[in-house]
Design an enzyme around this catalytic site. Structure first.
Site, PDB file in Angstrom:
ATOM      1  N   CYS A 124      -5.851   1.816   5.814  1.00  0.00           N
ATOM      2  CA  CYS A 124      -6.493   0.645   6.622  1.00  0.00           C
ATOM      3  C   CYS A 124      -5.810   0.552   7.915  1.00  0.00           C
ATOM      4  CB  CYS A 124      -6.176  -0.237   5.458  1.00  0.00           C
ATOM      5  SG  CYS A 124      -4.335  -0.730   5.619  1.00  0.00           S
ATOM      6  N   HIS A 147       0.809  -1.085  -0.081  1.00  0.00           N
ATOM      7  CA  HIS A 147      -0.126  -0.086   0.026  1.00  0.00           C
ATOM      8  C   HIS A 147       0.879   1.250   0.129  1.00  0.00           C
ATOM      9  CE1 HIS A 147      -3.484  -2.215   2.105  1.00  0.00           C
ATOM     10  NE2 HIS A 147      -3.342  -2.707   1.093  1.00  0.00           N
ATOM     11  N   GLU A 173       0.514   4.027   1.551  1.00  0.00           N
ATOM     12  CA  GLU A 173       0.668   4.783   2.735  1.00  0.00           C
ATOM     13  C   GLU A 173       1.811   3.839   3.547  1.00  0.00           C
ATOM     14  OE1 GLU A 173      -2.051   3.232   1.547  1.00  0.00           O
ATOM     15  OE2 GLU A 173      -3.736   4.430   2.105  1.00  0.00           O
ATOM     16  N   CYS A 182      -1.944   0.188   7.631  1.00  0.00           N
ATOM     17  CA  CYS A 182      -1.087   1.495   7.297  1.00  0.00           C
ATOM     18  C   CYS A 182      -1.451   2.530   8.568  1.00  0.00           C
ATOM     19  CB  CYS A 182      -1.757   2.135   5.997  1.00  0.00           C
ATOM     20  SG  CYS A 182      -1.128   1.004   4.414  1.00  0.00           S
TER      21      CYS A 182
END
Ligand SMILES: [Zn+2]
Length: 121
Positions: A90, A60, A62, A93
């Site tokens: 999420c 991801h 992030e 993250c």
């Protein structure tokens, strides 16, 4: 950014870039998320987009930002930095963001809004 806070013009420039990165991810067959890290002077230091399609579900943007920040910024710089992202963090993250001590998060859409966009796309 809480719902009570209106984005500044700079916020909107950064958020538009996040959505562009999300679109790039989608066009490449990935999930549509893009994020960037802005330092205290307003300079974009790092940006990335979702890269999970090849099987690594931790890719991801992030999370990449948290890793990059831990390697390249001092704790003070991390606290003063802002992370802009196309969608709400999420759990993974959010944890990474907190562990490396990054500053505020500004996101373009909540998870609920994002699900609506995905239906449209
Ligand atoms: Zn995530």
């Amino acid at each position: 950014m809480t719902p009570e806070t209106l984005p500044t013009p700079d916020d909107l420039v950064h958020l538009r870039r996040c959505v562009e990165l999300a679109r790039e991810a989608l066009d490449d067959g990935d999930e549509p998320f893009g994020s960037l890290l802005v330092d205290r002077d307003g300079a974009v230091r790092f940006e990335d987009r979702n890269r999970v399609k090849d099987g690594d579900a931790t890719r991801h943007p992030e999370f990449e930002i948290a890793r990059w920040a831990a390697e390249h910024l001092t704790p003070e710089e991390r606290r003063a930095a802002t992370v802009y992202t196309s969608g709400e963090h999420c759990a993974m993250c959010s944890a990474a963001h907190a562990w490396v001590g990054l500053g505020p998060i500004v996101y373009a859409s909540s998870t609920t809004q994002l699900v609506g966009w995905l239906d449209e796309w």
